[in-house]
Scaffold this motif. Structure first.
Motif, PDB file in Angstrom:
ATOM      1  N   VAL A  10       0.357   4.805   5.780  1.00  0.00           N
ATOM      2  CA  VAL A  10      -0.609   4.772   4.550  1.00  0.00           C
ATOM      3  C   VAL A  10      -1.582   5.900   4.246  1.00  0.00           C
ATOM      4  O   VAL A  10      -1.568   6.357   3.085  1.00  0.00           O
ATOM      5  N   ILE A  11      -2.146   6.227   5.375  1.00  0.00           N
ATOM      6  CA  ILE A  11      -3.449   7.227   5.207  1.00  0.00           C
ATOM      7  C   ILE A  11      -2.556   8.553   4.783  1.00  0.00           C
ATOM      8  O   ILE A  11      -3.122   9.398   3.900  1.00  0.00           O
ATOM      9  N   TYR A  12      -1.448   9.147   5.414  1.00  0.00           N
ATOM     10  CA  TYR A  12      -0.916  10.089   5.010  1.00  0.00           C
ATOM     11  C   TYR A  12      -0.489  10.024   3.751  1.00  0.00           C
ATOM     12  O   TYR A  12      -0.340  11.132   2.910  1.00  0.00           O
ATOM     13  N   GLY A  13      -0.005   8.917   3.006  1.00  0.00           N
ATOM     14  CA  GLY A  13       0.568   8.795   1.744  1.00  0.00           C
ATOM     15  C   GLY A  13      -0.792   8.923   0.688  1.00  0.00           C
ATOM     16  O   GLY A  13      -0.770   9.757  -0.185  1.00  0.00           O
ATOM     17  N   ALA A  14      -1.965   8.711   1.325  1.00  0.00           N
ATOM     18  CA  ALA A  14      -3.055   9.031   0.393  1.00  0.00           C
ATOM     19  C   ALA A  14      -3.462  10.640   0.468  1.00  0.00           C
ATOM     20  O   ALA A  14      -3.833  11.014  -0.591  1.00  0.00           O
ATOM     21  N   TYR A  58      -0.759   2.126  15.607  1.00  0.00           N
ATOM     22  CA  TYR A  58      -1.255   2.301  14.188  1.00  0.00           C
ATOM     23  C   TYR A  58      -0.311   2.933  13.472  1.00  0.00           C
ATOM     24  O   TYR A  58      -0.557   3.754  12.389  1.00  0.00           O
ATOM     25  N   HIS A  59       0.959   2.511  13.665  1.00  0.00           N
ATOM     26  CA  HIS A  59       1.994   3.169  12.589  1.00  0.00           C
ATOM     27  C   HIS A  59       2.040   3.013  11.314  1.00  0.00           C
ATOM     28  O   HIS A  59       1.854   3.768  10.398  1.00  0.00           O
ATOM     29  N   LEU A  63       0.872  -1.197  -0.094  1.00  0.00           N
ATOM     30  CA  LEU A  63       0.082   0.109   0.057  1.00  0.00           C
ATOM     31  C   LEU A  63       0.886   1.455   0.073  1.00  0.00           C
ATOM     32  O   LEU A  63       0.659   2.123  -0.580  1.00  0.00           O
ATOM     33  N   LYS A  64       1.849   1.045   0.663  1.00  0.00           N
ATOM     34  CA  LYS A  64       2.701   2.402   0.753  1.00  0.00           C
ATOM     35  C   LYS A  64       3.380   2.748  -0.699  1.00  0.00           C
ATOM     36  O   LYS A  64       3.497   3.762  -1.028  1.00  0.00           O
ATOM     37  N   SER A  65       3.881   1.482  -1.402  1.00  0.00           N
ATOM     38  CA  SER A  65       4.395   1.757  -2.864  1.00  0.00           C
ATOM     39  C   SER A  65       3.262   2.143  -3.619  1.00  0.00           C
ATOM     40  O   SER A  65       3.436   3.110  -4.475  1.00  0.00           O
ATOM     41  N   LEU A  66       2.115   1.857  -3.488  1.00  0.00           N
ATOM     42  CA  LEU A  66       1.069   2.058  -4.401  1.00  0.00           C
ATOM     43  C   LEU A  66       0.826   3.433  -4.271  1.00  0.00           C
ATOM     44  O   LEU A  66       0.460   4.181  -5.455  1.00  0.00           O
ATOM     45  N   PHE A  67       0.730   4.170  -3.158  1.00  0.00           N
ATOM     46  CA  PHE A  67       0.219   5.375  -3.034  1.00  0.00           C
ATOM     47  C   PHE A  67       1.746   6.446  -3.282  1.00  0.00           C
ATOM     48  O   PHE A  67       1.585   7.548  -3.790  1.00  0.00           O
ATOM     49  N   CYS A  68       2.807   5.891  -3.115  1.00  0.00           N
ATOM     50  CA  CYS A  68       4.030   6.562  -3.731  1.00  0.00           C
ATOM     51  C   CYS A  68       3.948   6.768  -5.229  1.00  0.00           C
ATOM     52  O   CYS A  68       4.150   7.558  -5.764  1.00  0.00           O
ATOM     53  N   THR A 118      11.372   6.811  -0.893  1.00  0.00           N
ATOM     54  CA  THR A 118      10.723   5.687  -0.274  1.00  0.00           C
ATOM     55  C   THR A 118      10.507   4.415  -1.288  1.00  0.00           C
ATOM     56  O   THR A 118      10.719   3.371  -0.811  1.00  0.00           O
ATOM     57  N   LEU A 119      10.168   4.387  -2.514  1.00  0.00           N
ATOM     58  CA  LEU A 119      10.124   3.514  -3.386  1.00  0.00           C
ATOM     59  C   LEU A 119      11.556   2.734  -3.433  1.00  0.00           C
ATOM     60  O   LEU A 119      11.709   1.557  -3.491  1.00  0.00           O
TER      61      LEU A 119
END
Length: 388
Positions: free
Chosen positions: A336-340, A330-331, A28-33, A88-89
């Motif tokens: 992930v939400i901040y990435g969104a 909830y790290h 998910l982190k990679s997706l939003f990046c 990040t990526l």
């Protein structure tokens, strides 16, 4: 499920992530990046073009000053966000580059500061347009170019001063990698003043100022829309009334001039008078330039309101839920939400260029002139000094 989440002073800290698993987290982190890069990289180019065009047009009025400032802040925000997303990526996919993920903290701080400035600038645009629509005669001369420039400079200084304590409360600390003795891991080491500075920044800048600006933009957007619709209806009604009155008075006179004795033709002056009066019969329509300026500001403000909504919700939840933070329970969900939310910022900065191109005739004319789009698209060649 206990996972090794962070290292502090060489001591492993195990934290439970109850909502988002560690297996799903990197995807998910990679997706939003990737989504952010799809918009942020073009947004960097578009905002560079915005800056160039507004400087070419000339900063002659307050609204152009605002759009130029907004383009500068959006450009800086997108550069920081693009660099952070790339780091990040790379940290997730390239062996030996794990420290790049830590370095993104610097770009995140810079990105947050510039996005606050962009939000404040858009709020000023909304306030300016809203007051001009609601009380046009009282505020017509209030928003001059120099006053607007002074206000925007003051906003920049205030936000920089508010974010500076937060930006100097950390440093990078390198510790041995427990999994590889030949390498080191970079961690963010915060000073003792970190908690106070971050609390002030989150409460005053992000929550209080951010929420206030959000409300102001929303209210002003409604005022601008209602005022624009009322203005259109009023001018249309006035034009129709004037046209009907003129038709009643001038019909008989035109008929007399048009009817000539048998064998006598209409002269050139008669034909010209008939065409002129026919044009007058249509009535004066609302000023297209005025409506485009209002629509441009309204669209920019509405887009900012929509794209800021996720961040406002996150800030509120961050204040009432202490577990929704870095290196807490909830790290993973937090990141992930901040990435969104970052992705929503890129959408905002991306589409501003197309808003200017659609609603700003000077911007479009200058763009065609600089990049020769008019020649290739079959458009009529125009100069930068052309008027609506």
């Amino acid at each position: 499920m206990a996972t090794n989440n962070s290292i502090d002073g060489g001591v492993e800290k195990f934290i439970h992530h109850q909502i988002l698993s560690d297996e799903l987290y990197p995807y998910l982190k990679s997706l939003f990046c990737i989504l952010s890069l799809m918009f942020s990289v073009p947004a960097v180019c578009f905002n560079a073009i915005n800056i160039l065009i507004f400087c070419t047009i000339g900063v002659t009025d307050s609204i152009t000053v605002c759009f130029l400032y907004l383009a500068v802040f959006d450009f800086c925000t997108m550069v920081c966000l693009s660099v952070g997303a790339f780091f990040t990526l790379f940290s997730l996919g390239v062996p030996g580059s794990h420290n790049l993920g830590t370095y993104t903290f610097v770009t995140a701080v810079a990105h947050s500061t510039f996005s606050d400035m962009a939000l404040a600038t858009t709020t000023y645009i909304a306030l300016q347009r809203g007051l001009c629509v609601a009380w046009p005669f009282l505020t017509r001369h209030a928003f001059t170019r120099n006053r607007t420039l002074a206000v925007l400079i003051a906003i920049t200084v205030i936000l920089l001063g508010s974010g500076l304590p937060r930006a100097v409360t950390f440093r990078f600390k390198y510790i041995p990698d427990p999994n590889n003795n030949g390498s080191q891991i970079a961690v963010v080491h915060f000073f003792e003043s970190f908690s106070t500075s971050v609390s002030f920044y989150l409460i005053f800048v992000k929550l209080f100022m951010g929420f206030t600006q959000y409300v102001v933009m929303s209210v002003c957007a409604v005022v601008i829309y209602i005022g624009m619709r009322s203005s259109i209806r009023l001018k249309s009604a006035s034009s129709s009334a004037g046209s009907n009155s003129y038709n009643a008075r001038s019909y008989h006179g035109r008929a007399e001039r048009c009817v000539k004795p048998i064998g006598q033709k209409n002269t050139e002056n008669d034909v010209t008078d008939i065409k002129t009066e026919t044009k007058k019969d249509t009535g004066k329509k609302p000023s297209r330039k005025e409506l485009l300026v209002i629509k441009q500001a309204l669209t920019v403000v509405l887009l900012q309101v929509i794209c800021t909504t996720p961040a406002i919700i996150i800030y509120i939840f961050n204040m009432i839920e202490p577990r929704f933070r870095m290196n807490t329970e909830y790290h993973n969900l937090y990141v992930v939400i901040y990435g969104a939310a970052d992705w929503s910022y890129t959408v905002n900065a991306f589409f501003n260029f197309f808003i200017y191109l659609n609603f700003n005739s000077k911007f479009k004319t200058c763009f065609n002139s600089l990049f020769a789009c008019g020649k290739h698209m079959g458009l009529e060649k125009m100069t930068v000094t052309s008027r609506d």
